[in-house]
Write a protein that holds these residues in place. Structure first.
Motif, PDB file in Angstrom:
ATOM      1  N   HIS A   1       0.635  -0.972   0.034  1.00  0.00           N
ATOM      2  CA  HIS A   1       0.190   0.049  -0.133  1.00  0.00           C
ATOM      3  C   HIS A   1       0.950   1.112  -0.040  1.00  0.00           C
ATOM      4  N   THR A   2      -0.115   2.435  -0.018  1.00  0.00           N
ATOM      5  CA  THR A   2       0.896   3.904  -0.306  1.00  0.00           C
ATOM      6  C   THR A   2       1.195   4.202   1.085  1.00  0.00           C
ATOM      7  N   GLN A   3       0.590   3.896   2.235  1.00  0.00           N
ATOM      8  CA  GLN A   3       0.246   3.699   3.814  1.00  0.00           C
ATOM      9  C   GLN A   3       0.522   2.658   4.565  1.00  0.00           C
TER      10      GLN A   3
ATOM     11  N   ASN B   1       3.348  -4.314   6.243  1.00  0.00           N
ATOM     12  CA  ASN B   1       3.359  -3.090   5.625  1.00  0.00           C
ATOM     13  C   ASN B   1       4.430  -3.334   4.510  1.00  0.00           C
ATOM     14  N   ARG B   2       4.072  -3.703   3.314  1.00  0.00           N
ATOM     15  CA  ARG B   2       4.980  -3.178   2.078  1.00  0.00           C
ATOM     16  C   ARG B   2       4.581  -1.571   1.764  1.00  0.00           C
ATOM     17  N   VAL B   3       5.109  -0.287   1.972  1.00  0.00           N
ATOM     18  CA  VAL B   3       5.167   0.432   1.466  1.00  0.00           C
ATOM     19  C   VAL B   3       5.374   1.231   0.329  1.00  0.00           C
ATOM     20  N   TYR B   4       5.023   2.047  -0.841  1.00  0.00           N
ATOM     21  CA  TYR B   4       5.646   2.165  -2.222  1.00  0.00           C
ATOM     22  C   TYR B   4       4.962   4.185  -2.408  1.00  0.00           C
ATOM     23  N   ARG B   5       5.971   4.315  -2.428  1.00  0.00           N
ATOM     24  CA  ARG B   5       5.480   5.884  -3.449  1.00  0.00           C
ATOM     25  C   ARG B   5       4.993   6.462  -4.330  1.00  0.00           C
ATOM     26  N   SER B   6       5.309   5.180  -5.593  1.00  0.00           N
ATOM     27  CA  SER B   6       5.332   5.518  -6.556  1.00  0.00           C
ATOM     28  C   SER B   6       4.950   4.570  -7.634  1.00  0.00           C
TER      29      SER B   6
ATOM     30  N   GLU C   1       7.907   2.235  -7.930  1.00  0.00           N
ATOM     31  CA  GLU C   1       8.424   2.271  -7.449  1.00  0.00           C
ATOM     32  C   GLU C   1       7.604   1.133  -6.716  1.00  0.00           C
TER      33      GLU C   1
ATOM     34  N   TYR D   1       8.451  -7.673  -2.884  1.00  0.00           N
ATOM     35  CA  TYR D   1       7.340  -7.443  -1.146  1.00  0.00           C
ATOM     36  C   TYR D   1       6.508  -8.455  -1.920  1.00  0.00           C
TER      37      TYR D   1
END
Length: 79
Positions: A15-17, A24-29, A32, A40
């Motif tokens: 997720h983004t958040q 959690n595995r967070v990505y920003r774009s 990415e 992930y």
């Protein structure tokens, strides 16, 4: 996600958040995410989660490729 957490299942999220109580595995774009999606998924699988949720993205541009990979990875099981 809430139902799985309440039942005691270990939940992984891409997720983004960050989501509280999940691995959690967070990505920003989207770029990415495209580069790290399989990493992930494998990493969450190795961490021992019972279920993995991923945020859907618009199916246009690079999002089309991401969603294609996600759909194949989950066997078409989309909520």
């Amino acid at each position: 996600v809430t139902k799985d957490l309440a039942s005691g299942r270990r939940v992984g999220v891409i997720h983004t958040q960050p989501i509280v109580g999940c691995e959690n595995r967070v990505y920003r774009s989207l770029e990415e995410l495209a580069n790290k999606l399989f990493y992930y998924l494998r990493d969450l699988d190795r961490s021992g989660v019972d279920v993995i949720y991923g945020l859907t993205v618009p199916e246009e541009g690079i999002g089309l490729a991401i969603m294609n990979r996600m759909k194949k990875s989950c066997g078409g099981s989309i909520l």
